[in-house]
Design an enzyme around this catalytic site. Structure first.
Site, PDB file in Angstrom:
ATOM      1  N   CYS A  34      -1.935   8.390  12.666  1.00 19.18           N
ATOM      2  CA  CYS A  34      -1.866   7.822  11.163  1.00 19.18           C
ATOM      3  C   CYS A  34      -2.177   9.068  10.693  1.00 19.18           C
ATOM      4  O   CYS A  34      -2.767   9.155  10.430  1.00 19.18           O
ATOM      5  CB  CYS A  34      -2.504   7.250  11.719  1.00 19.18           C
ATOM      6  SG  CYS A  34      -2.955   5.488   9.998  1.00 19.18           S
ATOM      7  N   HIS A  57       6.029  -4.585 -15.746  1.00 19.29           N
ATOM      8  CA  HIS A  57       5.985  -3.789 -13.965  1.00 19.29           C
ATOM      9  C   HIS A  57       6.764  -3.170 -14.010  1.00 19.29           C
ATOM     10  O   HIS A  57       7.921  -3.396 -14.892  1.00 19.29           O
ATOM     11  CB  HIS A  57       6.386  -5.306 -13.015  1.00 19.29           C
ATOM     12  CG  HIS A  57       6.375  -5.442 -12.189  1.00 19.29           C
ATOM     13  ND1 HIS A  57       6.910  -3.574 -10.986  1.00 19.29           N
ATOM     14  CD2 HIS A  57       6.229  -5.504 -10.661  1.00 19.29           C
ATOM     15  CE1 HIS A  57       7.426  -4.117 -10.171  1.00 19.29           C
ATOM     16  NE2 HIS A  57       6.330  -4.548  -9.929  1.00 19.29           N
ATOM     17  N   ARG A 105      -1.857  -0.046  14.297  1.00 19.78           N
ATOM     18  CA  ARG A 105      -1.676   0.663  13.681  1.00 19.78           C
ATOM     19  C   ARG A 105       0.265  -0.549  12.806  1.00 19.78           C
ATOM     20  O   ARG A 105       1.139   0.117  14.041  1.00 19.78           O
ATOM     21  CB  ARG A 105      -1.050   2.290  13.197  1.00 19.78           C
ATOM     22  CG  ARG A 105      -0.161   2.377  11.905  1.00 19.78           C
ATOM     23  CD  ARG A 105      -1.975   1.241  10.722  1.00 19.78           C
ATOM     24  NE  ARG A 105      -1.122   1.924   9.074  1.00 19.78           N
ATOM     25  CZ  ARG A 105      -0.924   0.789   8.325  1.00 19.78           C
ATOM     26  NH1 ARG A 105      -0.760  -0.041   8.275  1.00 19.78           N
ATOM     27  NH2 ARG A 105      -0.794   0.451   7.301  1.00 19.78           N
ATOM     28  N   TYR A 132       3.713   6.912   2.425  1.00 19.68           N
ATOM     29  CA  TYR A 132       3.617   7.870   3.149  1.00 19.68           C
ATOM     30  C   TYR A 132       4.042   9.174   2.401  1.00 19.68           C
ATOM     31  O   TYR A 132       4.938  10.028   3.309  1.00 19.68           O
ATOM     32  CB  TYR A 132       4.164   7.539   4.844  1.00 19.68           C
ATOM     33  CG  TYR A 132       3.377   6.798   5.791  1.00 19.68           C
ATOM     34  CD1 TYR A 132       2.077   6.858   5.612  1.00 19.68           C
ATOM     35  CD2 TYR A 132       3.831   5.467   5.655  1.00 19.68           C
ATOM     36  CE1 TYR A 132       1.698   6.189   6.287  1.00 19.68           C
ATOM     37  CE2 TYR A 132       3.512   4.170   6.499  1.00 19.68           C
ATOM     38  CZ  TYR A 132       1.848   4.550   7.099  1.00 19.68           C
ATOM     39  OH  TYR A 132       1.218   3.164   7.708  1.00 19.68           O
ATOM     40  N   HIS A 186      -5.205  -9.496   0.752  1.00 17.25           N
ATOM     41  CA  HIS A 186      -5.246 -10.238  -0.738  1.00 17.25           C
ATOM     42  C   HIS A 186      -5.742 -11.757  -0.915  1.00 17.25           C
ATOM     43  O   HIS A 186      -6.088 -11.749  -2.325  1.00 17.25           O
ATOM     44  CB  HIS A 186      -3.666 -10.540  -0.884  1.00 17.25           C
ATOM     45  CG  HIS A 186      -2.751  -8.778  -1.075  1.00 17.25           C
ATOM     46  ND1 HIS A 186      -1.775  -8.867  -0.033  1.00 17.25           N
ATOM     47  CD2 HIS A 186      -2.267  -7.686  -1.684  1.00 17.25           C
ATOM     48  CE1 HIS A 186      -1.087  -7.634   0.060  1.00 17.25           C
ATOM     49  NE2 HIS A 186      -1.814  -7.166  -1.377  1.00 17.25           N
TER      50      HIS A 186
END
Length: 557
Positions: free
Chosen positions: A270, A124, A223, A407, A149
């Site tokens: 968005c 990781h 969103r 973002y 998921h």
């Protein structure tokens, strides 16, 4: 405090495999909790839930095959995790909980499966401590929240780490503690097209956008990053902290009565709007938005700078560079959505940042931030935090995952194995964009007097005005200048917060059966859209503002 989602990619050389793992982790602050008194009959449930800690992180994995520079999802069955596998040992939750360290092995459970992820932990890149928070417990509480998921492609790689079966009794006990956090979400208009259901994210048909300058509340794109909180106005408090962390609380009534009500018309978009076009170049991580993840509304509320100045916060205040916002939407372990904007935007009266309690003249709907939302005109939607719970004036940006590790834009040559989110600034103002909303791609339309009618929107971040929209039906040989039909005509320079709607008459060759339409906008800084997505591709699929292109079929009267 923030839980961050990390998309981790690693190559397994022997199989030429790329896997990705999406997990949640705590950053910079430790999670503290107090264990409640335990009755004997609750020992079983409490022992295991508290043992893994309230900071259980989401562990999700995607499984991809690399071939000719494209990613193909490797299919897998969801039934494996639900069933026991003959020949594997059976474990209890007690035994799983004993494996919560590198020394003892890192085990987790999902449905009937027990998984040893010790080897994965070491790979990781965000640090082993991030995954260790999930050690010794079940993934199901978080997988119920992030249902994206729960799909075969993600379960496939998890099954690689399977070492045993969870006892039937313990699997049932875990299932009892897992409820659907989205049960209290509001009802939505059926015309909205979802890109995900949990959390709910959806956009309207593009043609609806150009029917009205102001987008109706029920048809405004949604969103959400987390379940929609149910806020009681009678107990609601907005907490505002100055640079010394001195707290002042405001009720909704305080915001309405202590500060003048102002109305601002502003577009909210968005960052992933039009991502569905960028993925045609190369896959990206993110919801597959069309070109309707944008809307224009009138927002009413109190000016943020007046609220801050009432507390003695102004440009002369030392050690303030950012204003952080924290929503009331949470993942269930007190990790809330957060974002921040520069103090210069927040305190500037011409920045028109407001704490909005009305949308199009009505109380803000739950999906859009009821009872209070910060509206930051000209800035990406991700900073327009909904269900506003806290405002923090600080020297630092928000530590939220969505500010620090999402973002942001990157070079087309940066991919998940080389990305470093710390090297890129958080998106604030958005680039100029336009889209054709009517007709839609592949639609058959009538040719009248040798022309077809095209309608769309254009917008630019930072308050820049749209000065021109160009549309072509012959791949750029000739361009038609669109007529700008709806815009803020009386807005001051660099305060053009709302979009511009446009229409154009495009000539077509006689007898043509199909035409490809391109549109591009130009703003008051003479910024225009890039021609193609190839040179602006980025791994998160944000800032997708290349020429908008569609093909339509033609019919003649």
């Amino acid at each position: 405090m923030a839980l961050s989602r990390f998309f981790i990619h690693r190559s397994i050389k022997s199989k030429n495999i790329l896997s990705s793992c999406s997990v949640f982790n705590l950053q910079n602050q430790r999670l503290s909790y107090e264990q409640p008194p335990i009755k004997e009959e609750n020992n079983f449930r409490t022992k295991h839930l508290w043992r893994v800690g309230i900071g259980l992180c989401l562990f999700g994995c995607s499984y991809y095959l690399i071939k000719n520079e494209y990613l193909y999802v490797v299919s897998a069955t969801t039934e494996k995790s639900k069933a026991t596998i003959k020949g594997l040992p059976e474990y209890t939750l007690d035994e799983v909980a004993d494996h919560a360290s590198k020394e003892d092995g890192i085990w987790v459970t999902y449905q009937r499966g027990v998984y040893d992820i010790t080897k994965f932990v070491e790979e990781h890149p965000g640090g082993s401590e991030k995954i260790l928070m999930a050690a010794g417990g079940s993934l199901e509480p978080f997988w119920s929240m992030y249902s994206v998921h729960q799909q075969p492609s993600i379960l496939a790689i998890l099954e690689q780490f399977r070492i045993g079966n969870l006892s039937e009794a313990d699997a049932k006990e875990v299932a009892k503690d897992v409820s659907d956090p989205y049960l209290n979400d509001p009802k939505r208009h059926p015309i909205l097209h979802p890109s995900s259901l949990k959390p709910y994210n959806a956009e309207p048909p593009p043609s609806i956008l150009v029917d009205s300058y102001v987008t109706p509340n029920d048809l405004f794109y949604v969103r959400n990053h987390l379940p929609v909180p149910k806020v009681e106005v009678s107990t609601y408090k907005l907490k505002v902290y100055d640079a010394n962390m001195k707290e002042t609380s405001f009720s909704l009534e305080d915001i309405k009565t202590k500060f003048p009500k102002v109305t601002v018309t502003a577009t909210v978009m968005c960052a992933g709007n039009r991502r569905g076009e960028m993925v045609k170049v190369k896959p990206v991580k993110g919801l597959s938005w069309g070109h309707a993840a944008i809307g224009n509304a009138t927002w009413s509320g109190a000016r943020l700078h007046e609220v801050l100045r009432s507390l003695g916060i102004d440009e002369t205040s030392p050690n303030i560079e950012h204003v952080q916002f924290e929503g009331l939407d949470t993942d269930g372990v007190s990790v809330f959505y957060g974002a921040s904007i520069p103090i210069e935007k927040a305190l500037n009266p011409a920045g028109d940042v407001i704490l909005a309690y009305e949308m199009n003249g009505e109380p803000i709907p739950r999906d859009h931030g009821y009872p209070l939302r910060v509206i930051v005109p000209g800035i990406v939607g991700a900073r327009n935090v909904k269900w506003l719970g806290k405002i923090i004036v600080s020297k630092n940006e928000s530590e939220s995952h969505w500010q620090q590790n999402d973002y942001k834009g990157f070079s087309p040559s940066t991919d998940w194995d080389t990305v470093d989110f710390k090297t890129a600034p958080a998106i604030q103002e958005l680039p100029v964009i336009s889209a054709i909303c009517d007709p839609s791609n592949s639609e058959t339309i009538s040719v009248k007097n040798g022309k077809i009618t095209v309608r769309g929107y254009a917008w630019s971040g930072g308050g820049s005005k749209i000065v021109r929209v160009d549309v072509t039906g012959d791949q750029g040989k000739t361009w038609q200048v669109a007529k700008l039909i709806d815009e803020e005509a009386d807005a001051r320079p660099y305060r053009h917060w709302g979009w511009t709607l446009w229409t154009a008459e495009i000539p077509v060759s006689s007898g043509s059966k199909q035409v490809e339409l391109w549109a591009k906008a130009v703003d008051s800084n003479y910024n225009t859209q890039p021609e193609t997505f190839e040179n602006i591709w980025n791994l998160r699929g944000v800032l997708s503002n290349a020429y908008h292109r569609i093909k339509v079929n033609l019919k003649y009267a």
